[in-house]
Design an enzyme around this catalytic site. Structure first.
Site, PDB file in Angstrom:
ATOM      1  N   TYR A  94       1.410  -1.156   0.523  1.00  0.00           N
ATOM      2  CA  TYR A  94       2.229  -0.168  -0.177  1.00  0.00           C
ATOM      3  C   TYR A  94       3.116  -0.874  -1.178  1.00  0.00           C
ATOM      4  CZ  TYR A  94       4.538   4.351  -0.737  1.00  0.00           C
ATOM      5  OH  TYR A  94       5.004   5.534  -1.247  1.00  0.00           O
ATOM      6  N   PHE A 310       1.550   8.385 -10.789  1.00  0.00           N
ATOM      7  CA  PHE A 310       2.845   8.896 -10.344  1.00  0.00           C
ATOM      8  C   PHE A 310       3.184   8.328  -8.982  1.00  0.00           C
ATOM      9  CE2 PHE A 310       5.706  11.755  -8.108  1.00  0.00           C
ATOM     10  CZ  PHE A 310       6.706  11.916  -9.055  1.00  0.00           C
TER      11      PHE A 310
END
Length: 373
Positions: A94, A310
């Site tokens: 991540y 995004f």
């Protein structure tokens, strides 16, 4: 045990009382003046000390509860979901990774138990959610700084509050920030059964937008189709149907989309691009297939398509806390009006976390796992 001060009066849980016991009687200060000399309370939390398979690296431990400083807030967690980003963070895949060991969970709703003497925007009884990712919500209680929390109304459903801060925010911003869409315009998305996907369907419907929703084929496809249409989806199609020539018949009675939302990547994202109108935009916010986005050169040249990305955490960095609070309040209004509901959820007690983690990583699971405290 009741504690009194000029700022607040609140019932303190028994196991916290010794830690929060005033040095002498009731003072004109808040929790920050309390003595921490007694043995600190310990509270259950889901902790991982290294990255890897969540089912193997996450452990239930008792962590020491920090003392409440002047600008701190003591909260009791009420519910916290398990999101794909939580799993990716534990796996080490991540964009934001907390220092280890870390408490899992980036989202959830808590109730304020006590506040420090410098806290002005929160009071005991308020509901709050994390202002940013990485707070560690998979625990029963915690002490956070006031600025790490955002108040939310307590008159919305618990599951809506617990799942408010990530997926609906992502859905709303993607619908608003990339194309100037008008009522009657269409949007196409994959992973339409995801938390973001369900929020996109509902927010789009509230805005008067029409949605084409792509899902993976499955044995209960009709049941899923009916559920998504009940949320406001106009069309629900499978990945296989998306690739068929008959797909163009869809646009005989609705405009081609100028916005595509991609959470899958690979062939699925390529097919989304093929459906876009000239000058349209595909926004990628996830990569469930773990395959790259492949864009046809001819589509880029002759249709002038745009590829964007995004990430809500970056949006927060680029905008003020007040703008995020405004976004939260906008979504709360949709919830109150019945235009935005939480995804289908399964509430699981914190101590049964292994079952919840395993369920959250299974394919075709339509129910979001929510840890309850």
């Amino acid at each position: 045990m009741w504690v009194c001060s000029k700022l607040w009066r609140v019932r303190i849980p028994g196991r916290l009382w010794r830690r929060l016991l005033p040095a002498s009687g009731c003072h004109g200060t808040a929790a920050s003046s309390y003595s921490a000399s007694a043995e600190p309370a310990r509270v259950p939390a889901l902790v991982y000390g290294h990255h890897g398979d969540p089912a193997k690296v996450v452990e239930l431990k008792n962590l020491e509860l920090a003392a409440v400083g002047g600008s701190d807030v003591l909260v009791k967690m009420l519910a916290a979901p398990i999101n794909p980003s939580d799993i990716n963070m534990i796996q080490g895949n991540y964009g934001l990774l907390p220092k280890l060991p870390a408490v899992g969970g980036n989202e959830g709703v808590a109730q304020v138990v006590a506040v420090g003497s410098s806290v002005t925007g929160l009071k005991p009884g308020d509901w709050v959610i994390p202002a940013n990712a990485g707070l560690g919500t998979w625990r029963t209680e915690a002490v956070f700084s006031e600025e790490a929390l955002i108040q939310v109304p307590s008159d919305i459903p618990l599951e809506s509050a617990a799942t408010l801060g990530v997926n609906p925010c992502t859905a709303y911003r993607m619908l608003m920030d990339f194309e100037q869409l008008q009522p009657g315009d269409s949007v196409i998305q994959n992973a339409s059964n995801s938390g973001v996907g369900q929020a996109v369907i509902q927010i789009a419907a509230a805005l008067g937008l029409r949605t084409i929703n792509v899902v993976r084929d499955r044995p209960d496809i009709q049941k899923l189709t009916d559920r998504l249409k009940s949320l406001g989806a106009e069309h629900v199609i499978t990945e296989e149907e998306l690739r068929r020539p008959e797909m163009k018949n869809l646009f005989k009675d609705m405009p081609q989309p100028h916005l595509a939302l991609n959470c899958v990547g690979g062939k699925s994202s390529t097919e989304l691009l093929r459906q876009l109108a000239r000058g349209g935009t595909m926004v990628t916010y996830g990569g469930m297939a773990k395959q790259p986005v492949i864009a046809s050169v001819s589509l880029l040249i002759f249709k002038d398509l745009k590829l964007r990305g995004f990430w809500l955490s970056q949006w927060k960095k680029d905008h003020s806390p007040d703008q995020f609070k405004e976004l939260i309040l906008t979504l709360c209004n949709l919830i109150r009006q019945g235009q935005l509901t939480a995804p289908a959820c399964s509430q699981v007690p914190l101590q049964d976390y292994q079952r919840a983690l395993e369920a959250s990583m299974k394919p075709f699971v339509s129910s979001k796992q929510i840890l309850t405290m």
